[in-house]
Design an enzyme around this catalytic site. Structure first.
Site, short mmCIF file in Angstrom:
data_model
loop_
_atom_site.label_atom_id
_atom_site.label_comp_id
_atom_site.label_asym_id
_atom_site.label_seq_id
_atom_site.Cartn_x
_atom_site.Cartn_y
_atom_site.Cartn_z
N ASP A 191 0.85 -1.19 0.00
CA ASP A 191 0.00 0.00 0.00
C ASP A 191 0.90 1.25 0.00
O ASP A 191 1.77 1.39 0.86
CB ASP A 191 -0.87 -0.05 1.28
CG ASP A 191 -1.98 0.97 1.28
OD1 ASP A 191 -2.37 1.42 0.19
OD2 ASP A 191 -2.48 1.29 2.38
N ASP A 195 3.03 4.87 -5.45
CA ASP A 195 2.38 6.17 -5.25
C ASP A 195 3.40 7.28 -5.50
O ASP A 195 4.11 7.71 -4.59
CB ASP A 195 1.80 6.27 -3.83
CG ASP A 195 1.11 7.60 -3.61
OD1 ASP A 195 1.09 8.42 -4.54
OD2 ASP A 195 0.59 7.83 -2.50
N HIS A 228 -7.56 10.05 3.91
CA HIS A 228 -7.24 8.97 4.85
C HIS A 228 -7.65 9.40 6.25
O HIS A 228 -7.54 10.58 6.60
CB HIS A 228 -5.73 8.69 4.84
CG HIS A 228 -5.26 8.06 3.56
ND1 HIS A 228 -4.29 8.62 2.77
CD2 HIS A 228 -5.63 6.92 2.94
CE1 HIS A 228 -4.07 7.85 1.72
NE2 HIS A 228 -4.88 6.82 1.79
N GLY A 229 -8.08 8.47 7.06
CA GLY A 229 -8.44 8.79 8.45
C GLY A 229 -9.87 9.26 8.57
O GLY A 229 -10.70 9.03 7.68
N HIS A 286 -9.28 5.11 -2.13
CA HIS A 286 -8.51 5.18 -0.88
C HIS A 286 -9.31 5.95 0.15
O HIS A 286 -10.25 6.66 -0.19
CB HIS A 286 -7.16 5.89 -1.14
CG HIS A 286 -6.15 4.96 -1.74
ND1 HIS A 286 -5.12 4.44 -1.01
CD2 HIS A 286 -6.06 4.42 -2.98
CE1 HIS A 286 -4.42 3.63 -1.79
NE2 HIS A 286 -4.97 3.61 -2.99
N ASN A 314 -10.21 0.73 0.12
CA ASN A 314 -9.21 0.56 1.17
C ASN A 314 -9.77 0.98 2.53
O ASN A 314 -10.23 2.11 2.68
CB ASN A 314 -7.99 1.42 0.88
CG ASN A 314 -7.23 0.97 -0.36
OD1 ASN A 314 -7.71 0.15 -1.13
ND2 ASN A 314 -6.04 1.50 -0.54
N ASN A 367 -8.62 1.10 6.56
CA ASN A 367 -7.61 0.96 7.60
C ASN A 367 -8.16 1.50 8.93
O ASN A 367 -8.33 0.77 9.90
CB ASN A 367 -6.33 1.70 7.18
CG ASN A 367 -5.21 1.53 8.18
OD1 ASN A 367 -5.18 0.56 8.92
ND2 ASN A 367 -4.29 2.46 8.21
N THR A 368 -8.46 2.80 8.97
CA THR A 368 -8.84 3.47 10.21
C THR A 368 -10.04 2.80 10.91
O THR A 368 -10.01 2.59 12.13
CB THR A 368 -9.16 4.95 9.93
OG1 THR A 368 -8.04 5.53 9.27
CG2 THR A 368 -9.44 5.71 11.21
P1 13P Z 1 -8.56 4.85 5.85
O1 13P Z 1 -7.53 4.86 6.92
O2 13P Z 1 -9.30 6.14 5.72
O3 13P Z 1 -9.47 3.68 5.97
O4 13P Z 1 -7.80 4.70 4.45
C1 13P Z 1 -7.07 3.55 4.19
C2 13P Z 1 -6.31 3.64 2.93
O5 13P Z 1 -6.69 4.31 1.99
C3 13P Z 1 -5.05 2.89 2.82
O6 13P Z 1 -4.41 3.08 1.61
#
Ligand code: 13P
Length: 284
Positions: free
Chosen positions: A84, A106, A179-180, A207, A229, A231-232
């Protein structure tokens, strides 16, 4: 089964659903994600950032762990192991040589000409080794940015140039996601999403998938988004379970019990996302 992202994302593009990309941080997270995705019969992308890779002992350690867990847990759904936000050609080469099946380069912070040059270098190396490549155009903001500003949106002509001059497999155009956690309502540019999807004819990647309202996620999928994607939201879900467990038991000290206490809240979040993205039962 470990494979690259080509087949799973092309099927998702044709079938109008999205494959979840979940970021991992350790062995337990990998296990929870694999188990729940097997349970839901969904293909899954295991995302590893450079920071998470270093934290876990390097890309080779990560790749060996993921492969061994797939075997040990008898996972039958397709799994891609994906770098990633690879920040350089060297980082992508390291991931590929370590056993990753897919990489994201990226180079979006550079000029479009430089982005094309670096991305093409990665594509040449990756495709010779059956590894798929995702690249970014425009700039997905970070938490500090709150809502993405106008300058961050991918230009249609840049998106077309990046695809045509590099031969990438998937495109991540920045179209208003960050992100976040969002400080305001995300302003996704769906019109531009449709236009880019029509012109580049490749599966698109979203993303910053955490915190986007369900209706906007569904609309994005209908506009060509095939990989989302997350993550958070996984981090928040896992921490919620762990915090509750520790608050309720001030004497516990067994690390296995503590880490595992986030399993059910994390698996619930995985299920919620898979059902929303519509990728369940796509591998029976
Ligand atoms: P989030 O942390 O907003 O879920 O985004 C994750 C991401 O895009 C990783 O590449």
């Amino acid at each position: 089964m470990l494979e690259n992202m080509k087949n799973m994302l092309e099927k998702a593009d044709n079938g109008k659903y999205a494959i979840p990309h979940f970021n991992i941080n350790n062995l337990e997270w990998t296990r929870f994600i694999l188990e729940e995705c097997e349970n839901l019969k969904t293909p899954v992308i295991i995302g590893v950032s450079e920071g998470a890779g270093r934290y876990m002992g390097g890309f080779k350690t990560v790749a060996d762990m993921v492969k061994d867990l797939i075997n040990y847990l008898n996972i039958t759904v397709p799994v891609a192991l994906h770098l990633d936000h690879g920040s350089s050609y060297e980082s992508c080469v390291d991931a590929i040589n370590s056993g990753f099946t897919s990489v994201m380069i990226d180079a979006s912070k550079y000029s479009i000409e430089e982005n094309v040059r670096i991305t093409k270098q990665v594509v040449d190396y990756a495709h010779a080794r059956n590894v798929t490549v995702e690249a970014e155009v425009g700039a997905v903001g970070g938490e500090e940015d709150g809502v993405a500003d106008e300058l961050a949106y991918a230009k249609v002509e840049d998106a077309v140039k990046l695809v045509q001059e590099t031969g990438i497999d998937f495109l991540a155009p920045a179209l208003g996601s960050v992100h976040g956690i969002y400080k305001g309502e995300p302003k996704l540019d769906f019109e531009r999403m449709v236009k880019i999807h029509e012109l580049v004819k490749l599966p698109l990647v979203l993303h910053g998938g955490s915190g986007i309202p369900d209706e906007l996620i569904k609309k994005a999928i209908s506009c060509g988004i095939c990989k989302i994607n997350i993550n958070t939201e996984l981090q928040i879900a896992w921490s919620k379970g762990v915090r509750k467990f520790l608050n309720e038991d001030s004497k516990v000290y067994d690390p296995r019990k503590i880490i595992k206490s986030g399993e059910s809240t994390m698996k619930e979040m995985i299920k919620e996302k898979v059902m929303l993205f519509g990728s369940d039962n796509k591998h029976i």
